[in-house]
Design an enzyme around this catalytic site. Structure first.
Site, PDB file in Angstrom:
ATOM      1  N   THR A   1       0.880  -1.250  -0.121  1.00 37.88           N
ATOM      2  CA  THR A   1      -0.182  -0.040  -0.185  1.00 37.88           C
ATOM      3  C   THR A   1       0.859   1.155   0.014  1.00 37.88           C
ATOM      4  O   THR A   1       2.234   1.089   0.433  1.00 37.88           O
ATOM      5  CB  THR A   1      -0.845   0.042   1.317  1.00 37.88           C
TER       6      THR A   1
ATOM      7  N   ALA B   1       0.543  -5.312   9.562  1.00 32.23           N
ATOM      8  CA  ALA B   1       0.856  -4.717  10.784  1.00 32.23           C
ATOM      9  C   ALA B   1       1.167  -3.071  10.515  1.00 32.23           C
ATOM     10  O   ALA B   1       1.372  -2.496  11.504  1.00 32.23           O
ATOM     11  CB  ALA B   1       2.184  -5.353  11.094  1.00 32.23           C
TER      12      ALA B   1
END
Lengths: 236, 205
Positions: free
Chosen positions: A69, A117
């Site tokens: 991302t 995470a």
């Protein structure tokens, strides 16, 4: 002996949970409906999340979170710019190019998502704080700041953003900087791409500035402005 | 994830048409998620036979150079250009020579045999097993996607211009679903008396 045993032993579950009175008290002192968060019916949400989604601790985990991302947000004099890419990958497979990684929490609060995470960002304007920007992640980090980039493409976005950022940017220049930083990240990071999702958070709420395909933006940036000179556009 | 075949990324495809063949590759060279170069062609000419090499970039360079050396010696000794079939056998035996320490490449050959006049394509695994095909050959990190697009778009006896459109769409749409391939493409259309090379401006994300 019996008196001694009776003195030192207790029923097995005496201190487990709350007593009838305590439970009643808890229910009655709860705030009205609008301030309650819905919680999943799980004892330990963090442990549950780890067991079902963490590839590292459990390679057979039933939910594979799509990593990769690029998201960014920065504060400036005109408010906050929030921008993301829109690619979702599962390994090398591009699962989607049209993911919405900005969450519209309400008309003046935005959140961004980066898988696994990696962290999330919260941007909003409050009467007490003014424009506020926070970085939050799954192990509890909560940082206030002026400028954050998150995800596998964060370094590329930071590169452009740090070079051009100033708190005194005009609205148009700030939006363009957000767009250009995501574009750089989608170009160099294999796991970022798709569309650029752009938002401007102002005092009276956020304004959306499009969900636009990177492809025409890239070629326009290259051919009109002469940037991305590393890319070949003609056979030699 | 860290298979030598998918560290650098890349894709290659070859197709047969009517009296013509086509071969195409992407231009990306990466190190896992980092795109290092967008100008790394994976197709190499040996006379008028073309070899596409995907896999580990260092081996792509080594194998293409090794075969250039071997094909040059062949031309000197035989005093004629190498045929696609002969190059296929040369590639195969060169790879099998390294049976227990292979080059991490998946080669593809495309060319026209000038004695028979017939189009020829084939592919290999990394230890030289030849895959003869009458329709198309795919290789690289987007090979799964390429199988899909080729099965969907290819048809027999395509004319050169239609073959160009077919192979271009097949490659471009396949690499757009693979994170490790893309960033532009090269396409070669090989006919009896001419070869056309084109650059495709693919998505740069």
């Amino acid at each position: 002996m019996d008196t001694l045993v009776a003195q030192y032993s207790r029923p097995l579950f005496e201190n487990e949970g709350s007593s009838q009175e305590e439970q009643l008290e808890l229910i009655q002192t709860l705030p009205p409906l609008s301030l309650k968060f819905a919680l999943p019916p799980i004892a330990q949400p963090s442990a549950f999340l780890r067991a079902t989604t963490d590839d590292h601790s459990n390679p057979d985990c039933p939910i594979k979170i799509a990593h990769g991302t690029t998201t960014l947000a920065f504060r400036f004099k005109g408010g906050i710019i929030v921008a993301t890419d829109s690619r979702a990958t599962a390994g090398n497979w591009i699962a989607s190019q049209t993911v919405k990684k900005v969450i519209e929490i309400n008309n003046c609060l935005l959140g961004t998502m980066a898988g696994g995470a990696a962290g999330t960002m919260c941007a909003g304007v409050t009467p007490q704080e003014g424009p506020a920007l926070y970085y939050i992640d799954s192990d509890g980090t909560r940082l206030a700041g002026n400028l954050f980039c998150v995800g596998s493409g964060q370094t590329f976005a930071y590169g452009v953003l740090d070079a051009e950022y100033s708190y005194d940017l005009e609205d148009e220049a700030a939006l363009e900087l957000g767009r250009r930083s995501i574009l750089a990240a989608t170009h160099r990071d294999a796991y970022s791409g798709g569309f650029i999702n752009l938002y401007h958070v102002k005092e009276d709420g956020w304004v959306k500035h499009g969900f636009s395909d990177t492809n025409p933006i890239f070629w326009k940036t290259k051919l009109d402005k002469g940037e991305f000179s590393n890319v070949t556009s003609e056979l030699d | 994830m860290s298979s030598p075949f998918s560290i650098n990324g890349g894709a290659c495809v070859a197709m047969v048409g009517k009296d013509c063949v086509a071969i195409a590759c992407d231009l990306r060279l990466g190190l896992q998620s980092l795109t290092v170069s967008n100008n790394f062609p994976k197709i190499f000419p040996y006379g008028d036979v073309y070899l596409g090499l995907t896999g580990l970039a260092t081996d792509v360079a080594t194998v293409s150079d090794l075969l250039r050396y071997k094909v040059n010696l062949y031309r000197l000794r035989e005093e004629r250009a190498i045929s696609p079939q002969t190059l296929a056998n040369l590639v195969s035996s060169s790879l099998y020579e390294r049976r227990f320490g292979p080059f991490f490449v998946s080669p593809v050959i495309a060319g026209i045999n000038h004695t028979t006049g017939k189009p020829f394509i084939c592919g290999f695994d990394s230890i030289g097993c030849i895959d003869f095909a009458k329709d198309f050959i795919v290789s690289g990190t987007a090979s799964d996607q390429l199988f899909g697009t080729c099965e969907g778009l290819w048809e027999p006896d395509l004319a050169p211009e239609d073959l160009f459109e077919t192979i271009s769409q097949a490659l471009l749409n396949a690499v757009d679903r693979d994170a490790l391939s893309g960033w532009g493409a090269h396409v070669y259309i090989i006919e009896k008396d001419k070869v056309t090379k084109r650059l495709l401006k693919g998505r740069q994300d």
